[in-house]
Design an enzyme around this catalytic site. Structure first.
Site, PDB file in Angstrom:
ATOM      1  CB  ALA A  34      -0.918  -0.006   1.215  1.00 11.33           C
ATOM      2  CG  HIS A 154      -5.704  -0.784  -0.519  1.00  4.79           C
ATOM      3  ND1 HIS A 154      -6.754  -1.619  -0.239  1.00  4.79           N
ATOM      4  CD2 HIS A 154      -4.699  -1.157   0.333  1.00  4.79           C
ATOM      5  CE1 HIS A 154      -6.406  -2.454   0.727  1.00  4.79           C
ATOM      6  NE2 HIS A 154      -5.161  -2.203   1.080  1.00  4.79           N
ATOM      7  CG  HIS A 157      -7.577  -5.180   3.405  1.00  5.96           C
ATOM      8  ND1 HIS A 157      -6.363  -5.499   2.857  1.00  5.96           N
ATOM      9  CD2 HIS A 157      -8.421  -6.186   3.036  1.00  5.96           C
ATOM     10  CE1 HIS A 157      -6.456  -6.647   2.205  1.00  5.96           C
ATOM     11  NE2 HIS A 157      -7.702  -7.072   2.300  1.00  5.96           N
ATOM     12  CE1 TYR A 159      -5.391   0.331   6.481  1.00  4.96           C
ATOM     13  CE2 TYR A 159      -5.302  -1.153   4.604  1.00  4.96           C
ATOM     14  CZ  TYR A 159      -4.911  -0.821   5.887  1.00  4.96           C
ATOM     15  OH  TYR A 159      -4.055  -1.633   6.577  1.00  4.96           O
TER      16      TYR A 159
END
Length: 333
Positions: A34, A154, A157, A159
């Site tokens: 990331a 991304h 998860h 974020y």
């Protein structure tokens, strides 16, 4: 996999060796950890970043090496949102308060902390949302200069983008909150901003958490609906992971436990990637042969064995080219 080995976002020789060894090991595509699009978007103070022009030179050295050895270099563009400002895992991994060294105030769609004992994030206003979109676009331009050929956004998860997608973390009442079409708005606008500058011939992936594993959260049905929309908006592949937005979620871990998500999303017609406790060559190969995914992503297994692809090819009966320097160690059929 995050390496937590940067200072001020800069890649260094750890990243060169770490990523370069996977190229020597035969991986077809290597995606960075990331990589933060802004300093406040880092998970920890030691995260890799792509928010300064000065970051480009070392990243270019790394992508050049990857391409020299027959692999393709990709970058995962990320913003941690409310999960920012943490310590590195081997020093506890807990949140660092904004008034402490190496800490800063995290942001999110709503002022809801990830866990009750953490500092609540600042709710992003319209200007803050515009900055996030601009940061992803600017990071894309830097990724081009750094030589990356694939971008993965991304949105998983727990974020920032996932935080907007999930009603658990997004309790806004404006056009970015509430119904499904509002909660996916930020992701679609980031995709649009990135596609404005990303070359048409270069793939654009989106990593999602296919489910929050929690009642009242993001679901696989939401993911399937989102994937169909992403396909019509210039996204080439959805990388189907899960979880990360609810600290207390119970995830039924088992080999290939997320493959069903890749298979379901793939029915929309978009390409998918399978990930999660995939550790054996035949296991990975079967996913492709059975049309459950179009790509297999390996993380922890590649930490254990940087040469997994070379070993897998041998075990599956495929004669692939080894680096000339290593040919003397190539197994005989």
């Amino acid at each position: 996999m995050c390496e937590y080995s940067s200072e001020s976002g800069f890649a260094n020789n750890w990243h060169l060796v770490h990523l370069g060894s996977r190229a020597i090991g035969g991986a077809g595509l290597i995606i960075t950890e990331a990589t933060a699009v802004s300093s406040e978007g880092r998970i920890t103070f030691a995260d890799l970043g792509i928010y300064k022009d000065e970051h480009i030179a070392k990243l270019k050295e790394i992508t050049d090496f990857i391409h020299q050895h027959g692999s393709v270099a990709g970058v995962q563009l990320a913003h941690a949102g409310r999960k920012a400002s943490h310590n590195i895992p081997w020093k506890g991994g807990t949140q660092i308060l904004s008034n402490q060294p190496n800490g800063w105030r995290a942001v999110g769609p709503s002022g809801i902390p990830f866990t009750a004992n953490e500092e609540a994030p600042l709710e992003l206003d319209k200007a803050g949302i515009e900055k996030v979109k601009a940061d992803f676009k600017a990071a894309t331009l830097k990724a081009i200069k750094a030589g990356f050929k694939v971008i993965e956004l991304h949105a998983a998860h727990g974020y920032l983008v996932h935080q907007f997608l999930s009603p658990i973390s997004n309790q806004r009442t404006d056009e970015y909150g509430g119904p499904f079409e509002n909660r996916i708005r930020l992701l679609l606008e980031i995709v649009e901003a990135v596609r404005q500058v990303w070359p048409d011939g270069n793939p654009l992936f989106v990593r999602i958490s296919s489910t929050d594993w929690t009642d009242g959260g993001w679901t696989i049905d939401d993911s399937v609906a989102l994937a169909a929309i992403l396909k019509d908006n210039g996204v080439d592949l959805v990388d189907c992971s899960s979880g990360g937005n609810v600290a207390t979620a119970k995830i039924p871990l088992k080999p290939g436990y997320q493959v069903e998500f890749s298979e379901a999303v793939r029915k929309t017609g978009i390409l998918t990637g399978a990930v999660g406790l995939i550790t054996e060559p035949k296991q990975a190969d079967d996913l492709i042969q059975n049309n459950q995914a179009d790509m297999v992503f390996l993380a922890r297994e590649m930490l254990r064995d940087p040469y997994f692809p070379l070993h897998a090819a041998h075990l599956l009966g495929h004669d692939i080219e080894w680096p000339a320097q290593y040919v003397r160690a190539k197994p005989v059929k």
